[in-house]
Design an enzyme around this catalytic site. Structure first.
Site, PDB file in Angstrom:
ATOM      1  CG  ASP A  19      29.020 -31.727  69.531  1.00 18.28           C
ATOM      2  OD1 ASP A  19      28.585 -32.378  70.495  1.00 18.28           O
ATOM      3  OD2 ASP A  19      30.062 -31.051  69.579  1.00 18.28           O
ATOM      4  CD  GLU A  35      -5.217 -21.460  77.617  1.00 19.25           C
ATOM      5  OE1 GLU A  35      -4.461 -22.416  77.348  1.00 19.25           O
ATOM      6  OE2 GLU A  35      -6.375 -21.352  77.159  1.00 19.25           O
ATOM      7  CG  HIS A  58     -12.295 -21.318  82.157  1.00 18.67           C
ATOM      8  ND1 HIS A  58     -12.991 -20.288  81.556  1.00 18.67           N
ATOM      9  CD2 HIS A  58     -11.131 -21.429  81.476  1.00 18.67           C
ATOM     10  CE1 HIS A  58     -12.290 -19.793  80.560  1.00 18.67           C
ATOM     11  NE2 HIS A  58     -11.156 -20.465  80.474  1.00 18.67           N
ATOM     12  CG  ASP A  69      26.909 -38.079  68.472  1.00 19.03           C
ATOM     13  OD1 ASP A  69      26.436 -38.258  69.603  1.00 19.03           O
ATOM     14  OD2 ASP A  69      27.106 -36.945  67.995  1.00 19.03           O
ATOM     15  CG  ASP A  96      24.939 -34.482  69.776  1.00 20.71           C
ATOM     16  OD1 ASP A  96      24.610 -35.486  70.445  1.00 20.71           O
ATOM     17  OD2 ASP A  96      26.062 -33.942  69.877  1.00 20.71           O
ATOM     18  CD  GLU A 113      22.458 -38.889  73.589  1.00 22.72           C
ATOM     19  OE1 GLU A 113      23.693 -38.826  73.639  1.00 22.72           O
ATOM     20  OE2 GLU A 113      21.801 -39.886  73.991  1.00 22.72           O
TER      21      GLU A 113
END
Length: 411
Positions: A126, A290, A214, A76, A11, A52
């Site tokens: 939930d 980084e 680099h 849901d 959820d 979600e």
């Protein structure tokens, strides 16, 4: 110990849509209902649908970490279930990369089934999502009652599970279609145009990225974690930057922009390249910095192994785990993905040089190659190495070279 089959309950939500957002996911044993894993995270400001999808992704990642091969995913959210089953279009460009990530995870299992369940039967996930939303809003977490078993039981009124991915099944083809559709993230792009092809695409229509690590620093030679510490180039690194500048100028005499991580080891390398390209300005972009290695920054690899053995093992095992006080590769990947999309949209048909670090470049290549996380530990990038990839407006990608070091002296 690996488990064969699991149930995922996921959820997510936000307070304001968009607003302070978070997600929750629970992984259970389908026979006993035992909770095998929980995931929850505050994700800042986002919409309900984004949260979600993030909950689903977290649940699928947790199931993969447990070694599951069969998944029953219950949510849901009617929208996420229908989109992952391929019945509803993914119209919002902000959901397409998330759907692509979810579909790629689906393809790692032998079978995955999605089903919609009422919210009252998704109370455990939930509750986790609400606690995460509290954290995103800076509020004390609310205690949420979770029934025994977390509401995992089903009633006759629940929708039946729907097959999405089975071995050699139409469901697996649907999952791949969802991934392909989700990969075309620009609004107005026809999802059907990003078809697989053996024929080379015209490069002049692509955004070409020249990804440069680099030059060398003292910490590079000493095998130290170098995250946000601003370690300058060594003398050897400065020579590498000059050699890399010459090589890049030979590869791409015309460049639209030179971008760089804000850390000096990157900006110095970028400035050498920009000078060889006629004095282009160097634009600093935070998304290419980084990974934040937190407490490990400045320590040698051996010191981290000795002082944080458990934390190191957990970090190596999952891209969702961050070093103590640091940033996870999942978080780095999200900002790199954001940066890649922005470059493709801002520079269609042009070439851009990006000077960055090991972690962001590896994550960019992982996604370009549609590879799993294991590639992060198998791909070697030298200091001042060059990688080249092309990106097309419809989501197509071609990796042209990885870690080119022909311009550097051998050791």
């Amino acid at each position: 110990m690996a488990v064969r089959a699991v149930v995922i309950e996921a959820d997510g939500g936000s307070r304001g849509n968009p607003g302070p957002a978070g997600f929750g996911a629970v992984v259970r044993d389908p026979a006993s209902g035992e909770v095998l894993a929980e995931r929850a995270e505050a994700i800042g400001t986002a919409t309900n649908n984004v949260a979600e999808y993030r909950g689903l992704i977290a649940g699928l990642e947790a199931a993969a970490e447990l070694g599951a091969v069969e998944v029953d995913a219950r949510m849901d959210s009617k929208l996420v279930v229908e989109q992952m089953c391929g019945r509803w279009q993914i119209k919002h460009p902000g959901l397409r990369p998330l759907a692509a990530r979810a579909a790629a995870l689906v393809d790692r299992f032998d079978s995955v089934r999605f089903s919609w369940i009422p919210r009252e039967r998704n109370r455990h996930a939930d509750a986790l999502a609400n606690a995460a939303m509290d954290a995103a809003a800076g509020k004390p977490s609310r205690a949420a009652a979770v029934p025994a078993g977390g509401g995992a039981s089903r009633s006759p009124g629940d929708e039946p599970s729907r097959s999405v991915a089975g071995v050699d099944s139409p469901g697996r083809a649907q999952a791949r279609e969802v991934a392909a559709r989700a990969a075309t993230r620009s609004a107005g792009t026809d999802p059907a145009t990003a078809k697989a092809s053996w024929e080379p695409r015209p490069s002049f229509t692509a955004t070409r990225l020249i990804l440069v690590r680099h030059g060398e620093t003292e910490w590079t030679v000493q095998h130290r974690y170098a995250g946000r510490a601003d370690v300058p180039l060594s003398e050897s690194g400065q020579a590498q930057a000059r050699a890399t500048a010459t090589r890049v100028a030979a590869l791409v005499p015309s460049v639209a922009a030179v971008l760089s991580s804000p850390l000096s080891r990157c900006t110095a390398t970028a400035e050498a390249i920009a000078g060889a390209l006629g004095g282009l300005p160097v634009r600093r972009q935070d998304d290419w910095v980084e990974c934040d290695f937190g407490d490990w920054d400045g320590h040698t690899f051996a010191e981290v192994r000795d002082r944080w053995p458990g934390e190191l093992d957990a970090w190596l095992a999952s891209t969702r785990v961050a070093p103590p006080g640091g940033e996870s590769f999942t978080e780095v990947g999200q900002r790199v993905d954001r940066a890649m999309v922005a470059l493709r949209e801002a520079y269609p048909g042009e070439t851009v040089v990006v000077v960055s670090h090991v972690s962001p470049i590896k994550l960019a290549l992982r996604d370009a190659l549609a590879a799993g996380d294991a590639i992060l530990h198998r791909l070697y990038l030298d200091a001042a190495g060059i990688s080249v990839l092309d990106m097309w407006p419809d989501g197509g990608v071609a990796v042209r070279s990885v870690n080119d070091t022909a311009h550097l002296p051998t050791r």
